[in-house]
Scaffold this motif. Structure first.
Motif, PDB file in Angstrom:
ATOM      1  N   TYR A 154      35.395  28.355  63.496  1.00  0.00           N
ATOM      2  CA  TYR A 154      36.725  28.586  63.706  1.00  0.00           C
ATOM      3  C   TYR A 154      37.156  29.968  64.361  1.00  0.00           C
ATOM      4  CZ  TYR A 154      37.939  24.654  60.943  1.00  0.00           C
ATOM      5  OH  TYR A 154      37.940  23.259  60.480  1.00  0.00           O
ATOM      6  N   LYS A 155      37.751  30.251  65.412  1.00  0.00           N
ATOM      7  CA  LYS A 155      38.047  31.597  66.018  1.00  0.00           C
ATOM      8  C   LYS A 155      39.220  32.255  64.983  1.00  0.00           C
ATOM      9  CE  LYS A 155      38.414  34.351  70.105  1.00  0.00           C
ATOM     10  NZ  LYS A 155      38.276  34.244  71.334  1.00  0.00           N
ATOM     11  N   VAL A 156      39.951  31.421  64.584  1.00  0.00           N
ATOM     12  CA  VAL A 156      41.318  31.754  63.648  1.00  0.00           C
ATOM     13  C   VAL A 156      41.039  31.004  62.268  1.00  0.00           C
ATOM     14  CG1 VAL A 156      43.592  32.009  63.639  1.00  0.00           C
ATOM     15  CG2 VAL A 156      42.476  32.315  65.756  1.00  0.00           C
ATOM     16  N   VAL A 157      41.361  31.847  61.409  1.00  0.00           N
ATOM     17  CA  VAL A 157      41.507  31.125  59.986  1.00  0.00           C
ATOM     18  C   VAL A 157      42.759  31.661  59.602  1.00  0.00           C
ATOM     19  CG1 VAL A 157      40.730  30.888  57.628  1.00  0.00           C
ATOM     20  CG2 VAL A 157      38.995  30.720  59.675  1.00  0.00           C
ATOM     21  N   VAL A 158      43.759  30.793  59.021  1.00  0.00           N
ATOM     22  CA  VAL A 158      45.110  31.110  58.593  1.00  0.00           C
ATOM     23  C   VAL A 158      45.142  30.954  57.080  1.00  0.00           C
ATOM     24  CG1 VAL A 158      47.701  30.582  58.541  1.00  0.00           C
ATOM     25  CG2 VAL A 158      46.128  30.830  60.981  1.00  0.00           C
ATOM     26  N   VAL A 159      45.022  31.864  56.186  1.00  0.00           N
ATOM     27  CA  VAL A 159      45.186  31.486  54.871  1.00  0.00           C
ATOM     28  C   VAL A 159      46.708  31.610  54.233  1.00  0.00           C
ATOM     29  CG1 VAL A 159      44.330  32.416  52.605  1.00  0.00           C
ATOM     30  CG2 VAL A 159      42.949  32.206  54.567  1.00  0.00           C
ATOM     31  N   VAL A 160      47.172  30.641  53.495  1.00  0.00           N
ATOM     32  CA  VAL A 160      48.364  30.722  52.928  1.00  0.00           C
ATOM     33  C   VAL A 160      48.335  31.107  51.490  1.00  0.00           C
ATOM     34  CG1 VAL A 160      50.576  29.318  52.622  1.00  0.00           C
ATOM     35  CG2 VAL A 160      49.028  28.844  54.404  1.00  0.00           C
ATOM     36  N   GLU A 161      49.024  32.137  51.107  1.00  0.00           N
ATOM     37  CA  GLU A 161      49.200  32.507  49.718  1.00  0.00           C
ATOM     38  C   GLU A 161      50.223  32.460  48.800  1.00  0.00           C
ATOM     39  OE1 GLU A 161      45.552  35.939  49.860  1.00  0.00           O
ATOM     40  OE2 GLU A 161      47.632  36.448  49.792  1.00  0.00           O
ATOM     41  N   ALA A 162      50.253  32.611  47.783  1.00  0.00           N
ATOM     42  CA  ALA A 162      51.421  32.417  46.735  1.00  0.00           C
ATOM     43  C   ALA A 162      50.940  32.839  45.442  1.00  0.00           C
ATOM     44  CB  ALA A 162      52.229  31.355  46.804  1.00  0.00           C
ATOM     45  N   PRO A 163      52.016  33.687  44.701  1.00  0.00           N
ATOM     46  CA  PRO A 163      51.566  34.105  43.434  1.00  0.00           C
ATOM     47  C   PRO A 163      51.397  32.748  42.500  1.00  0.00           C
ATOM     48  CG  PRO A 163      53.315  35.238  44.138  1.00  0.00           C
ATOM     49  CD  PRO A 163      53.149  34.314  45.226  1.00  0.00           C
ATOM     50  N   LEU A 164      50.741  32.925  41.414  1.00  0.00           N
ATOM     51  CA  LEU A 164      49.961  32.081  40.480  1.00  0.00           C
ATOM     52  C   LEU A 164      51.108  31.285  39.934  1.00  0.00           C
ATOM     53  CD1 LEU A 164      47.837  30.638  39.139  1.00  0.00           C
ATOM     54  CD2 LEU A 164      47.899  32.388  37.469  1.00  0.00           C
ATOM     55  N   GLU A 165      52.274  31.928  39.372  1.00  0.00           N
ATOM     56  CA  GLU A 165      53.368  31.540  38.807  1.00  0.00           C
ATOM     57  C   GLU A 165      54.290  30.598  39.741  1.00  0.00           C
ATOM     58  OE1 GLU A 165      54.012  31.196  35.387  1.00  0.00           O
ATOM     59  OE2 GLU A 165      52.128  31.885  35.269  1.00  0.00           O
ATOM     60  N   VAL A 166      54.349  31.005  41.031  1.00  0.00           N
ATOM     61  CA  VAL A 166      55.080  30.202  42.033  1.00  0.00           C
ATOM     62  C   VAL A 166      54.264  29.050  42.289  1.00  0.00           C
ATOM     63  CG1 VAL A 166      55.573  30.348  44.315  1.00  0.00           C
ATOM     64  CG2 VAL A 166      56.101  32.390  42.966  1.00  0.00           C
ATOM     65  N   ARG A 167      53.082  29.029  42.413  1.00  0.00           N
ATOM     66  CA  ARG A 167      52.111  27.664  42.595  1.00  0.00           C
ATOM     67  C   ARG A 167      52.449  26.839  41.650  1.00  0.00           C
ATOM     68  NH1 ARG A 167      46.353  30.220  44.119  1.00  0.00           N
ATOM     69  NH2 ARG A 167      45.995  27.705  44.252  1.00  0.00           N
ATOM     70  N   LEU A 168      52.260  27.288  40.365  1.00  0.00           N
ATOM     71  CA  LEU A 168      52.401  26.551  39.094  1.00  0.00           C
ATOM     72  C   LEU A 168      53.798  25.824  39.074  1.00  0.00           C
ATOM     73  CD1 LEU A 168      50.649  28.667  36.324  1.00  0.00           C
ATOM     74  CD2 LEU A 168      49.875  26.510  37.122  1.00  0.00           C
ATOM     75  N   ASP A 169      54.841  26.551  39.375  1.00  0.00           N
ATOM     76  CA  ASP A 169      56.210  26.114  39.191  1.00  0.00           C
ATOM     77  C   ASP A 169      56.394  24.971  40.534  1.00  0.00           C
ATOM     78  OD1 ASP A 169      57.112  27.686  37.560  1.00  0.00           O
ATOM     79  OD2 ASP A 169      57.957  29.267  38.645  1.00  0.00           O
ATOM     80  N   ARG A 170      55.760  25.205  41.570  1.00  0.00           N
ATOM     81  CA  ARG A 170      55.810  24.089  42.490  1.00  0.00           C
ATOM     82  C   ARG A 170      55.050  22.763  42.155  1.00  0.00           C
ATOM     83  NH1 ARG A 170      54.200  28.434  47.508  1.00  0.00           N
ATOM     84  NH2 ARG A 170      56.678  29.231  47.638  1.00  0.00           N
TER      85      ARG A 170
END
Length: 234
Positions: A154-170
């Motif tokens: 891949y020429k481009v790699v997009v990584v999506v992040e969120a804090p752990l607590e936000v991820r757990l809530d989702r």
């Protein structure tokens, strides 16, 4: 569209990746990797990129599609592992298959020998059927975990992040028990491992209003990179 010199291999079962070594000169398509930990909101970013014109190839969707009822791959799985891997409606019971396929190396290899070719073919078909001037975004949950997936180039790699607590809530809002969500997150690569691959980072700790401008900036950059590649190829 024909891309010469392509080899392909899929790795894993629940989250499937496929390594496509695509020569940079083979087509004007810009191949982008999109990844992020469970609960980060990667699928939301994929949807926003699709709205802006990207062609999305979803690794998980590909893995599901090739074992739908009536497909050759499902028939071969039933031959190898028995009718017990089917639901009453004739669909694949993934847990029942896992219970039989991951008991030993021979069974796991049999699973791979059946599913890999079908997954690879469908993954490659979707990429190659994209318009030649497309931005193709491969939504790969386990990009950081899979050596084969990273070898796509891949020429481009997009990584999506969120804090752990936000991820757990989702995840909890999606019906995943919190302790199960924590185990799933712990089993995946960490933020630092994904950041090592990233050319673009998305902070998805907020709401859609905070996310959209970031995706707009990334999309503009993807179009710029693609235009530069096309100019260099002339």
């Amino acid at each position: 569209m024909r891309w010469p010199g392509v080899t392909c291999r899929e790795e894993g079962w629940a989250d499937v990746t496929c390594a496509l070594r695509v020569p940079a000169y083979a087509a004007p398509v810009l191949l982008v990797g999109l990844t992020g930990g469970i609960g980060s909101g990667k699928s939301t970013v994929a949807g926003l990129l699709a709205e802006r014109g990207a062609v999305i190839v979803d690794a998980d969707a590909v893995a599901r599609s090739v074992v739908e009822p009536g497909t050759p791959a499902l028939e071969k799985l039933v031959e190898r592992f028995g009718k017990e891997i089917l639901t009453a409606e004739g669909s694949l019971d993934r847990q029942a298959l896992a219970d039989r396929a991951f008991v030993d190396d021979e069974s796991r290899t049999a699973l791979e020998d059946i599913t890999h070719p079908a997954i690879n073919e469908e993954f490659f078909r979707q990429i190659t059927e994209a318009p030649e001037d497309a931005v193709v975004v491969c939504d790969v949950p386990l990009l950081a975990e899979s050596t084969q997936a990273r070898s796509r180039g891949y020429k481009v790699v997009v990584v999506v992040e969120a804090p752990l607590e936000v991820r757990l809530d989702r995840l909890e809002q999606r019906g995943v028990p919190r302790d199960d969500a924590q185990r799933r997150i712990a089993a995946q690569a960490g933020d630092e491992e994904r950041r090592e691959l990233a050319t673009h980072l998305v902070d998805n700790s907020g709401d859609l209003a905070a996310l959209e401008p970031q995706v707009d900036r990334i999309w503009a950059d993807l179009l710029r990179i693609k235009a530069e590649d096309e100019a260099a190829a002339k």
